[in-house]
Design a protein around this motif. Structure first.
Motif, short mmCIF file in Angstrom:
data_model
loop_
_atom_site.label_atom_id
_atom_site.label_comp_id
_atom_site.label_asym_id
_atom_site.label_seq_id
_atom_site.Cartn_x
_atom_site.Cartn_y
_atom_site.Cartn_z
N ARG A 33 -50.14 27.57 49.84
CA ARG A 33 -50.15 28.22 51.15
C ARG A 33 -51.06 27.50 52.14
NH1 ARG A 33 -50.96 34.36 49.10
NH2 ARG A 33 -48.97 34.53 48.03
N HIS A 34 -52.01 26.73 51.62
CA HIS A 34 -53.02 26.09 52.46
C HIS A 34 -52.79 24.60 52.62
CE1 HIS A 34 -55.18 29.87 52.43
NE2 HIS A 34 -55.05 29.89 51.11
N THR A 35 -51.61 24.13 52.34
CA THR A 35 -51.30 22.71 52.51
C THR A 35 -49.86 22.57 53.00
OG1 THR A 35 -51.38 20.54 51.44
CG2 THR A 35 -50.52 22.35 50.13
N SER A 36 -49.51 21.40 53.41
CA SER A 36 -48.16 21.17 53.91
C SER A 36 -47.17 21.10 52.74
CB SER A 36 -48.11 19.85 54.70
OG SER A 36 -48.34 18.75 53.83
N GLY B 255 -50.32 32.40 33.76
CA GLY B 255 -50.45 33.27 34.93
C GLY B 255 -51.47 32.79 35.94
N ALA B 256 -52.65 32.44 35.47
CA ALA B 256 -53.70 31.99 36.38
C ALA B 256 -53.34 30.65 37.02
CB ALA B 256 -55.03 31.90 35.66
N ALA B 257 -52.75 29.76 36.24
CA ALA B 257 -52.40 28.45 36.79
C ALA B 257 -51.35 28.57 37.90
CB ALA B 257 -51.89 27.53 35.68
N PHE B 258 -50.32 29.36 37.66
CA PHE B 258 -49.30 29.53 38.69
C PHE B 258 -49.83 30.31 39.89
CE2 PHE B 258 -46.10 28.60 35.33
CZ PHE B 258 -45.56 27.49 35.96
N GLY B 259 -50.72 31.27 39.63
CA GLY B 259 -51.33 32.00 40.73
C GLY B 259 -52.17 31.09 41.62
N LEU B 260 -52.99 30.24 41.00
CA LEU B 260 -53.78 29.29 41.77
C LEU B 260 -52.90 28.28 42.51
CD1 LEU B 260 -56.72 28.57 39.30
CD2 LEU B 260 -56.87 29.70 41.53
#
Length: 114
Positions: free
Chosen positions: A47-50, A36-41
């Motif tokens: 969202r912050h990269t191309s 969960g945490a890995a996919f969330g991160l």
């Protein structure tokens, strides 16, 4: 869905209920933090990269997984694993190099035609 479809293959392989209960805290930690945490991160970072950079990073995941297994678990990769990792790494390098070169060629072509 995977558990549902793979359950017929587990007949005779089912662990004892006591061992499932003993492993429950570990499975919970694994499910929450590792997955969960890995996919969330990963979702947050994408969202912050191309899109092209995200694709390169995600495609390199298998190389990092094999490298982690080698370092942490002392697993020796086979020849096919090394060949696959080499192909993935070459593809990543090609994408990283071809993008800037392609942009440079498009700029030069637009200057010549314009």
């Amino acid at each position: 869905m995977a558990a549902l479809f793979s359950s017929p293959f587990a007949i005779g392989e089912m662990p004892a209920p006591a061992s499932i209960g003993a492993a429950a805290p570990h499975l919970f930690i694994l499910g929450v933090f590792r997955t969960g945490a890995a996919f969330g991160l990963q979702t947050w970072a994408q969202r912050h990269t191309s899109a092209s950079r995200a694709a390169v990073i995600v495609s390199a995941e298998s190389i990092f997984g094999a490298l982690g297994a080698f370092v942490v678990l002392q697993e020796r990769p086979g020849l096919s694993t090394l060949a696959g990792a080499g192909l993935i790494f070459c593809a990543i390098l090609l994408v990283c190099v071809a993008g800037p070169i392609g942009s440079l060629l498009r700029v030069r072509a637009s200057r010549v035609s314009g």
